[in-house]
Scaffold this active site. Structure first.
Site, PDB file in Angstrom:
ATOM      1  N   VAL A 151       0.863  -1.182   0.000  1.00 57.35           N
ATOM      2  CA  VAL A 151       0.000   0.000   0.000  1.00 57.35           C
ATOM      3  C   VAL A 151       0.896   1.227   0.000  1.00 57.35           C
ATOM      4  O   VAL A 151       1.814   1.335   0.834  1.00 57.35           O
ATOM      5  CB  VAL A 151      -0.913   0.037   1.243  1.00 57.35           C
ATOM      6  CG1 VAL A 151      -1.689   1.342   1.304  1.00 57.35           C
ATOM      7  CG2 VAL A 151      -1.867  -1.132   1.229  1.00 57.35           C
ATOM      8  N   PHE A 152       0.637   2.150  -0.937  1.00 57.13           N
ATOM      9  CA  PHE A 152       1.433   3.377  -1.029  1.00 57.13           C
ATOM     10  C   PHE A 152       0.742   4.490  -0.243  1.00 57.13           C
ATOM     11  O   PHE A 152      -0.413   4.828  -0.517  1.00 57.13           O
ATOM     12  CB  PHE A 152       1.561   3.783  -2.502  1.00 57.13           C
ATOM     13  CG  PHE A 152       2.326   5.065  -2.713  1.00 57.13           C
ATOM     14  CD1 PHE A 152       3.702   5.093  -2.594  1.00 57.13           C
ATOM     15  CD2 PHE A 152       1.666   6.246  -3.044  1.00 57.13           C
ATOM     16  CE1 PHE A 152       4.420   6.275  -2.789  1.00 57.13           C
ATOM     17  CE2 PHE A 152       2.363   7.432  -3.251  1.00 57.13           C
ATOM     18  CZ  PHE A 152       3.751   7.440  -3.119  1.00 57.13           C
ATOM     19  N   GLY A 153       1.446   5.058   0.714  1.00 56.06           N
ATOM     20  CA  GLY A 153       0.924   6.197   1.481  1.00 56.06           C
ATOM     21  C   GLY A 153       1.622   7.475   1.051  1.00 56.06           C
ATOM     22  O   GLY A 153       2.847   7.497   0.902  1.00 56.06           O
ATOM     23  N   TYR A 154       0.857   8.531   0.859  1.00 47.67           N
ATOM     24  CA  TYR A 154       1.442   9.810   0.413  1.00 47.67           C
ATOM     25  C   TYR A 154       1.001  10.965   1.302  1.00 47.67           C
ATOM     26  O   TYR A 154       1.431  12.104   1.100  1.00 47.67           O
ATOM     27  CB  TYR A 154       1.031  10.098  -1.053  1.00 47.67           C
ATOM     28  CG  TYR A 154      -0.469  10.112  -1.239  1.00 47.67           C
ATOM     29  CD1 TYR A 154      -1.169   8.940  -1.487  1.00 47.67           C
ATOM     30  CD2 TYR A 154      -1.187  11.291  -1.088  1.00 47.67           C
ATOM     31  CE1 TYR A 154      -2.552   8.944  -1.603  1.00 47.67           C
ATOM     32  CE2 TYR A 154      -2.562  11.303  -1.197  1.00 47.67           C
ATOM     33  CZ  TYR A 154      -3.234  10.129  -1.455  1.00 47.67           C
ATOM     34  OH  TYR A 154      -4.608  10.140  -1.546  1.00 47.67           O
ATOM     35  N   GLY A 155       0.125  10.695   2.270  1.00 47.22           N
ATOM     36  CA  GLY A 155      -0.369  11.729   3.186  1.00 47.22           C
ATOM     37  C   GLY A 155      -0.120  11.265   4.611  1.00 47.22           C
ATOM     38  O   GLY A 155       1.007  10.892   4.972  1.00 47.22           O
ATOM     39  N   SER A 156      -1.191  11.223   5.400  1.00 43.99           N
ATOM     40  CA  SER A 156      -1.005  10.831   6.802  1.00 43.99           C
ATOM     41  C   SER A 156      -0.509   9.395   6.925  1.00 43.99           C
ATOM     42  O   SER A 156       0.077   9.030   7.947  1.00 43.99           O
ATOM     43  CB  SER A 156      -2.304  11.012   7.583  1.00 43.99           C
ATOM     44  OG  SER A 156      -3.309  10.146   7.112  1.00 43.99           O
ATOM     45  N   GLU A 200      -9.944   5.695   5.598  1.00 42.77           N
ATOM     46  CA  GLU A 200      -9.918   6.507   4.370  1.00 42.77           C
ATOM     47  C   GLU A 200     -11.314   6.601   3.732  1.00 42.77           C
ATOM     48  O   GLU A 200     -11.434   6.782   2.526  1.00 42.77           O
ATOM     49  CB  GLU A 200      -8.916   5.893   3.378  1.00 42.77           C
ATOM     50  CG  GLU A 200      -7.503   5.747   3.912  1.00 42.77           C
ATOM     51  CD  GLU A 200      -6.838   7.069   4.286  1.00 42.77           C
ATOM     52  OE1 GLU A 200      -7.107   8.087   3.622  1.00 42.77           O
ATOM     53  OE2 GLU A 200      -6.063   7.087   5.263  1.00 42.77           O
TER      54      GLU A 200
HETATM   55  C1  SIN Z   1      -2.542   8.648   2.292  1.00 43.18           C
HETATM   56  O1  SIN Z   1      -1.927   9.070   3.263  1.00 43.18           O
HETATM   57  O2  SIN Z   1      -1.992   7.838   1.487  1.00 43.18           O
HETATM   58  C2  SIN Z   1      -3.947   9.028   2.010  1.00 43.18           C
HETATM   59  C3  SIN Z   1      -4.354  10.375   2.501  1.00 43.18           C
HETATM   60  C4  SIN Z   1      -4.331  10.540   3.991  1.00 43.18           C
HETATM   61  O3  SIN Z   1      -4.826   9.666   4.708  1.00 43.18           O
HETATM   62  O4  SIN Z   1      -3.817  11.564   4.464  1.00 43.18           O
END
Ligand code: SIN
Length: 179
Positions: free
Chosen positions: A16-21, A92
Protein backbone atom coordinates in the site's frame (compact mmCIF):
# COMPACT_ATOMS: atom_id res chain seq x y z
CA UNK A 1 1.47 -16.04 5.39
CA UNK A 2 -1.69 -14.14 4.43
CA UNK A 3 -5.37 -14.24 5.20
CA UNK A 4 -7.52 -17.07 3.86
CA UNK A 5 -9.77 -16.73 0.81
CA UNK A 6 -13.11 -18.55 0.44
CA UNK A 7 -11.43 -21.59 -1.10
CA UNK A 8 -8.99 -21.72 1.81
CA UNK A 9 -5.93 -20.51 -0.12
CA UNK A 10 -3.81 -17.70 1.33
CA UNK A 11 -4.12 -14.13 0.03
CA UNK A 12 -0.69 -12.71 -0.59
CA UNK A 13 0.38 -9.57 1.29
CA UNK A 14 -0.11 -6.31 -0.63
CA UNK A 15 1.96 -3.12 -0.98
CA UNK A 16 0.00 0.00 0.00
CA UNK A 17 1.43 3.38 -1.03
CA UNK A 18 0.92 6.20 1.48
CA UNK A 19 1.44 9.81 0.41
CA UNK A 20 -0.37 11.73 3.19
CA UNK A 21 -1.00 10.83 6.80
CA UNK A 22 -0.22 7.21 5.97
CA UNK A 23 3.44 8.28 5.70
CA UNK A 24 3.73 9.60 9.24
CA UNK A 25 0.83 7.97 11.11
CA UNK A 26 0.83 4.25 10.30
CA UNK A 27 -1.64 3.03 12.94
CA UNK A 28 -1.80 -0.48 11.49
CA UNK A 29 0.44 -3.56 11.47
CA UNK A 30 2.77 -3.98 8.50
CA UNK A 31 5.34 -6.57 7.45
CA UNK A 32 7.76 -4.13 5.83
CA UNK A 33 8.00 -0.41 5.04
CA UNK A 34 10.03 1.18 2.22
CA UNK A 35 10.23 4.66 0.64
CA UNK A 36 8.51 4.52 -2.74
CA UNK A 37 7.30 6.60 -5.67
CA UNK A 38 4.39 6.55 -8.09
CA UNK A 39 4.61 8.20 -11.49
CA UNK A 40 1.85 10.18 -13.21
CA UNK A 41 0.36 11.54 -9.98
CA UNK A 42 0.78 14.73 -7.93
CA UNK A 43 -0.10 15.32 -4.25
CA UNK A 44 -2.58 18.16 -3.71
CA UNK A 45 -4.46 19.57 -0.67
CA UNK A 46 -7.70 19.37 -2.62
CA UNK A 47 -9.72 16.89 -0.54
CA UNK A 48 -12.16 17.97 2.17
CA UNK A 49 -11.84 16.32 5.59
CA UNK A 50 -15.10 16.13 7.53
CA UNK A 51 -14.02 13.27 9.78
CA UNK A 52 -10.33 13.72 10.68
CA UNK A 53 -9.10 17.35 10.34
CA UNK A 54 -12.44 19.10 10.15
CA UNK A 55 -16.10 18.54 10.94
CA UNK A 56 -19.14 18.21 8.65
CA UNK A 57 -20.01 21.94 8.83
CA UNK A 58 -16.38 23.09 8.58
CA UNK A 59 -14.22 20.64 6.64
CA UNK A 60 -10.44 20.83 6.70
CA UNK A 61 -8.13 20.21 3.76
CA UNK A 62 -6.10 17.02 3.27
CA UNK A 63 -4.22 15.48 0.38
CA UNK A 64 -5.30 13.39 -2.54
CA UNK A 65 -3.48 12.46 -5.73
CA UNK A 66 -4.46 14.04 -9.03
CA UNK A 67 -3.35 12.85 -12.47
CA UNK A 68 -0.11 14.61 -13.51
CA UNK A 69 1.56 13.07 -16.54
CA UNK A 70 5.34 12.86 -16.13
CA UNK A 71 5.37 13.81 -12.43
CA UNK A 72 6.62 11.58 -9.64
CA UNK A 73 5.17 11.53 -6.12
CA UNK A 74 7.26 10.31 -3.19
CA UNK A 75 5.71 8.46 -0.25
CA UNK A 76 6.04 5.36 1.88
CA UNK A 77 4.98 1.86 0.89
CA UNK A 78 3.84 -0.69 3.47
CA UNK A 79 3.50 -4.42 2.86
CA UNK A 80 0.37 -5.47 4.70
CA UNK A 81 -1.78 -8.53 5.22
CA UNK A 82 -5.11 -8.39 3.43
CA UNK A 83 -7.07 -8.18 6.70
CA UNK A 84 -5.58 -4.72 7.35
CA UNK A 85 -7.75 -3.28 4.56
CA UNK A 86 -10.77 -3.37 6.92
CA UNK A 87 -9.01 -0.75 9.07
CA UNK A 88 -7.64 1.29 6.15
CA UNK A 89 -10.95 1.34 4.24
CA UNK A 90 -12.60 2.76 7.36
CA UNK A 91 -9.85 5.31 8.01
CA UNK A 92 -9.92 6.51 4.37
CA UNK A 93 -13.71 6.36 3.99
CA UNK A 94 -14.35 10.05 3.26
CA UNK A 95 -14.16 9.90 -0.53
CA UNK A 96 -11.08 7.72 -1.06
CA UNK A 97 -11.05 4.63 -3.27
CA UNK A 98 -8.45 1.89 -3.61
CA UNK A 99 -6.65 2.23 -6.96
CA UNK A 100 -4.12 -0.24 -8.38
CA UNK A 101 -0.73 1.36 -9.11
CA UNK A 102 2.78 0.43 -10.06
CA UNK A 103 5.27 1.43 -7.33
CA UNK A 104 9.00 1.95 -7.43
CA UNK A 105 10.47 0.82 -4.11
CA UNK A 106 13.70 2.49 -2.93
CA UNK A 107 14.13 4.00 -6.39
CA UNK A 108 14.93 0.65 -7.94
CA UNK A 109 12.43 -2.18 -7.58
CA UNK A 110 9.07 -2.16 -9.40
CA UNK A 111 6.10 -3.69 -7.57
CA UNK A 112 2.32 -3.78 -7.90
CA UNK A 113 0.45 -2.00 -5.16
CA UNK A 114 -2.62 -0.02 -4.22
CA UNK A 115 -3.13 3.57 -3.19
CA UNK A 116 -6.11 5.40 -1.65
CA UNK A 117 -7.10 8.21 -4.00
CA UNK A 118 -10.02 10.62 -3.55
CA UNK A 119 -10.99 11.20 -7.18
CA UNK A 120 -11.98 14.57 -8.64
CA UNK A 121 -15.70 15.09 -8.03
CA UNK A 122 -16.11 12.79 -5.00
CA UNK A 123 -18.61 14.07 -2.39
CA UNK A 124 -15.84 15.63 -0.26
CA UNK A 125 -13.70 17.02 -3.11
CA UNK A 126 -12.82 20.72 -2.75
CA UNK A 127 -10.37 21.18 -5.61
CA UNK A 128 -7.90 23.97 -6.15
CA UNK A 129 -8.15 27.44 -4.57
CA UNK A 130 -5.80 30.40 -4.15
CA UNK A 131 -2.91 29.50 -1.82
CA UNK A 132 -3.93 32.07 0.81
CA UNK A 133 -7.51 30.75 0.86
CA UNK A 134 -6.33 27.16 1.35
CA UNK A 135 -3.95 28.36 4.08
CA UNK A 136 -6.79 30.18 5.92
CA UNK A 137 -9.00 27.08 5.78
CA UNK A 138 -6.18 24.90 7.17
CA UNK A 139 -5.39 27.40 9.96
CA UNK A 140 -8.94 27.44 11.27
CA UNK A 141 -9.82 23.72 10.88
CA UNK A 142 -9.72 20.92 13.42
CA UNK A 143 -11.45 17.57 13.85
CA UNK A 144 -11.36 14.30 15.80
CA UNK A 145 -7.79 13.52 14.63
CA UNK A 146 -6.44 16.97 15.55
CA UNK A 147 -5.60 20.31 13.98
CA UNK A 148 -5.37 20.67 10.24
CA UNK A 149 -2.13 22.67 10.68
CA UNK A 150 -0.52 19.68 12.42
CA UNK A 151 -1.50 17.41 9.50
CA UNK A 152 0.22 19.78 7.06
CA UNK A 153 3.37 20.28 9.17
CA UNK A 154 3.73 16.55 9.99
CA UNK A 155 3.42 15.79 6.29
CA UNK A 156 5.96 18.45 5.30
CA UNK A 157 8.41 17.15 7.95
CA UNK A 158 7.96 13.57 6.73
CA UNK A 159 8.56 14.67 3.13
CA UNK A 160 11.74 16.53 4.13
CA UNK A 161 12.93 13.35 5.89
CA UNK A 162 12.33 11.46 2.63
CA UNK A 163 14.25 14.09 0.68
CA UNK A 164 11.17 14.98 -1.34
CA UNK A 165 10.79 18.13 -3.39
CA UNK A 166 7.11 18.99 -3.22
CA UNK A 167 6.56 22.63 -4.17
CA UNK A 168 2.81 22.51 -3.44
CA UNK A 169 3.13 21.17 0.12
CA UNK A 170 6.09 23.38 1.06
CA UNK A 171 4.47 26.53 -0.35
CA UNK A 172 1.29 25.81 1.59
CA UNK A 173 3.29 25.20 4.76
CA UNK A 174 5.01 28.59 4.34
CA UNK A 175 1.67 30.29 3.70
CA UNK A 176 0.15 28.73 6.84
CA UNK A 177 3.07 29.38 9.18
CA UNK A 178 4.23 32.79 8.00
CA UNK A 179 0.93 34.64 8.10
C1 SIN B 1 -2.54 8.65 2.29
O1 SIN B 1 -1.93 9.07 3.26
O2 SIN B 1 -1.99 7.84 1.49
C2 SIN B 1 -3.95 9.03 2.01
C3 SIN B 1 -4.35 10.38 2.50
C4 SIN B 1 -4.33 10.54 3.99
O3 SIN B 1 -4.83 9.67 4.71
O4 SIN B 1 -3.82 11.56 4.46
Amino acid sequence: MGSATEDGSAQAPVWVFGYGSLIWRPDFPFLERRPATVTGWARRFWQGSHDHRGVPDAPGRVVTLVPAPGETCIGMAYRIEHAVFDHLDYREKNGYERVAVSLTLDGTEIADGVVYIAPVGNHAFLGDAPMEEMARQIRRSAGPSGNNVDYLVELADALRALGARDAHVFALERAVLEN
